[in-house]
Scaffold this motif. Structure first.
Motif, short mmCIF file in Angstrom:
data_model
loop_
_atom_site.label_atom_id
_atom_site.label_comp_id
_atom_site.label_asym_id
_atom_site.label_seq_id
_atom_site.Cartn_x
_atom_site.Cartn_y
_atom_site.Cartn_z
N GLN A 121 0.83 -1.22 0.00
CA GLN A 121 0.00 0.00 0.00
C GLN A 121 0.85 1.26 0.00
O GLN A 121 0.37 2.33 0.35
N GLY A 122 2.13 1.11 -0.33
CA GLY A 122 3.00 2.28 -0.38
C GLY A 122 3.65 2.64 0.95
O GLY A 122 4.44 3.59 1.02
N ILE A 123 3.36 1.89 2.01
CA ILE A 123 3.93 2.21 3.33
C ILE A 123 5.43 1.97 3.33
O ILE A 123 6.21 2.77 3.86
N GLY A 124 5.86 0.85 2.71
CA GLY A 124 7.29 0.52 2.69
C GLY A 124 8.10 1.62 2.02
O GLY A 124 9.22 1.93 2.45
N THR A 125 7.55 2.22 0.96
CA THR A 125 8.26 3.30 0.28
C THR A 125 8.36 4.52 1.20
O THR A 125 9.44 5.13 1.32
N GLN A 126 7.26 4.86 1.86
CA GLN A 126 7.30 6.06 2.73
C GLN A 126 8.23 5.88 3.92
O GLN A 126 8.92 6.80 4.33
N ARG A 160 14.02 0.76 -6.13
CA ARG A 160 13.97 1.35 -7.48
C ARG A 160 13.27 2.71 -7.44
O ARG A 160 13.78 3.69 -7.99
N LYS A 161 12.14 2.79 -6.72
CA LYS A 161 11.39 4.04 -6.69
C LYS A 161 12.18 5.16 -6.03
O LYS A 161 12.00 6.33 -6.34
N LEU A 162 13.05 4.80 -5.10
CA LEU A 162 13.76 5.83 -4.34
C LEU A 162 15.13 6.15 -4.93
O LEU A 162 15.88 6.93 -4.35
C1 LIG Z 1 9.45 -5.15 1.62
C2 LIG Z 1 8.33 -4.31 2.21
C3 LIG Z 1 8.82 -3.57 3.45
C4 LIG Z 1 7.91 -3.28 1.12
O1 LIG Z 1 6.86 -2.48 1.58
P1 LIG Z 1 5.47 -2.35 0.80
O2 LIG Z 1 4.67 -1.34 1.52
O3 LIG Z 1 4.88 -3.70 0.64
O4 LIG Z 1 5.94 -1.79 -0.63
P2 LIG Z 1 5.24 -0.62 -1.46
O5 LIG Z 1 3.75 -0.80 -1.41
O6 LIG Z 1 5.79 0.69 -1.00
O7 LIG Z 1 5.72 -0.97 -2.93
C5 LIG Z 1 6.93 -0.53 -3.50
C6 LIG Z 1 6.96 -0.90 -4.97
O8 LIG Z 1 7.09 -2.30 -5.14
C7 LIG Z 1 5.99 -2.82 -5.86
N1 LIG Z 1 5.50 -4.03 -5.21
C8 LIG Z 1 5.09 -4.16 -3.93
N2 LIG Z 1 4.73 -5.44 -3.69
C9 LIG Z 1 4.92 -6.10 -4.85
C10 LIG Z 1 4.73 -7.45 -5.26
N3 LIG Z 1 4.29 -8.36 -4.38
N4 LIG Z 1 5.01 -7.78 -6.53
C11 LIG Z 1 5.47 -6.86 -7.41
N5 LIG Z 1 5.68 -5.58 -7.08
C12 LIG Z 1 5.40 -5.21 -5.83
C13 LIG Z 1 4.91 -1.79 -5.74
O9 LIG Z 1 4.04 -1.89 -6.82
C14 LIG Z 1 5.66 -0.50 -5.66
O10 LIG Z 1 5.98 0.01 -6.95
P3 LIG Z 1 4.95 0.97 -7.74
O11 LIG Z 1 4.53 2.06 -6.78
O12 LIG Z 1 5.77 1.45 -8.89
O13 LIG Z 1 3.79 0.15 -8.13
C15 LIG Z 1 7.08 -5.19 2.58
O14 LIG Z 1 6.51 -5.71 1.39
C16 LIG Z 1 7.44 -6.31 3.53
O15 LIG Z 1 7.43 -6.11 4.74
N6 LIG Z 1 7.71 -7.54 2.99
C17 LIG Z 1 8.02 -8.70 3.83
C18 LIG Z 1 9.35 -8.56 4.55
C19 LIG Z 1 10.48 -8.22 3.60
O16 LIG Z 1 10.58 -8.73 2.49
N7 LIG Z 1 11.38 -7.33 4.08
C20 LIG Z 1 12.52 -6.89 3.32
C21 LIG Z 1 13.61 -7.91 3.31
S1 LIG Z 1 14.95 -7.39 2.25
#
Ligand SMILES: CC(C)(COP(=O)(O)OP(=O)(O)OC[C@H]1O[C@@H](n2cnc3c(N)ncnc32)[C@H](O)[C@@H]1OP(=O)(O)O)[C@@H](O)C(=O)NCCC(=O)NCCS
Length: 219
Positions: A121-126, A160-162
């Motif tokens: 939901q974009g939280i990870g990016t923020q 990539r986004k950042l």
């Molecule tokens: C990794 C993590 C922190 C990212 O946070 P997030 O809130 O899910 O990521 P975002 O929603 O900000 O997405 C960032 C980008 O990745 C893309 N993305 C997110 N989930 C995706 C998925 N499952 N498949 C493909 N792309 C994906 C998004 O589309 C976004 O790009 P866009 O805005 O151009 O569409 C979260 O997914 C997480 O906690 N994952 C499990 C634990 C983990 O993997 N930690 C990191 C270990 S290195």
């Protein structure tokens, strides 16, 4: 008061939707609950230290002990700041930023996770943008590095986004198999070019010596 002697307890980062803060005991409890409920599909292991290959109870305790251990080990020459991430007052995950020999290297690394209901939901990016702002704007970093396995599109997507660029790869052994981890690197110019998330830092000044940053140079 704790923050008179440990000013990190008051440090806060704010984005449009999130607050990142030093975890209170209740925040740690909430993080432990999220970890117990699961932070990824059990069929994959996204972490280089496979701390989630454990029972829910062990994951919960391990989450709390991880933060305590980093607090106890804090040194200006080797620090790890693990922040609770809150959206609308609810703890949704954990964002870590760390520096080793930071006074000399000016390089930070990051790591993060969200509870499964809050992913995508974009939280990870923020939340990554928040600690990058702390690093580059608040602490004068030159570099930020990250790494993620090639089958982790969400983490690679945040980087990539950042504005991070590819910086090679490493092999890890994960559940008895080789797994390719992509290294990523962001410099100050790349951070400035890609930044879209406004971030406010609160109460950093008294913390600067703990980050090995001269008190006059932070914001
Ligand atoms: C990794 C993590 C922190 C990212 O946070 P997030 O809130 O899910 O990521 P975002 O929603 O900000 O997405 C960032 C980008 O990745 C893309 N993305 C997110 N989930 C995706 C998925 N499952 N498949 C493909 N792309 C994906 C998004 O589309 C976004 O790009 P866009 O805005 O151009 O569409 C979260 O997914 C997480 O906690 N994952 C499990 C634990 C983990 O993997 N930690 C990191 C270990 S290195």
């Amino acid at each position: 008061m704790l923050s008179s002697h440990w000013p990190l307890a008051d440090l806060r980062l704010q984005t449009p939707d999130l607050e990142l803060r030093w975890p209170s005991p209740d925040d740690l409890g909430a993080l432990a609950g999220l970890a117990a409920a699961g932070v990824h599909d059990p069929d994959v292991q996204p972490f280089m230290v496979p701390w989630t290959d454990a029972t829910p109870e062990e994951r919960a305790r391990g989450t709390i002990q991880y933060h305590w251990s980093r607090w106890g080990a804090w040194k200006p020459s080797d620090w790890t700041l693990g922040l609770a991430v809150l959206r609308g007052g609810v703890v949704v995950g954990n964002q870590v930023v760390g520096g080793r020999d930071y006074a000399v290297l000016r390089e930070v690394n990051t790591g993060s996770w969200l509870g499964q209901p809050y992913q995508g939901q974009g939280i990870g990016t923020q939340m990554r943008a928040a600690v990058l702002h702390l690093a580059f704007d608040g602490l004068g970093a030159r570099w930020a590095i990250s790494a993620a396995f090639e089958d982790n599109p969400a983490s690679l997507g945040v980087s990539r986004k950042l504005g991070y660029r590819d910086d090679g790869f490493d092999w890890y052994q994960v559940r008895g198999r080789p797994a390719l981890s992509r290294r990523l690197r962001l410099d100050r110019a790349g951070w400035e070019a890609a930044r879209t998330v406004p971030v406010k830092i609160h109460d950093l000044q008294p913390c600067l010596p703990l980050f090995a940053v001269p008190a006059a140079s932070g914001s």
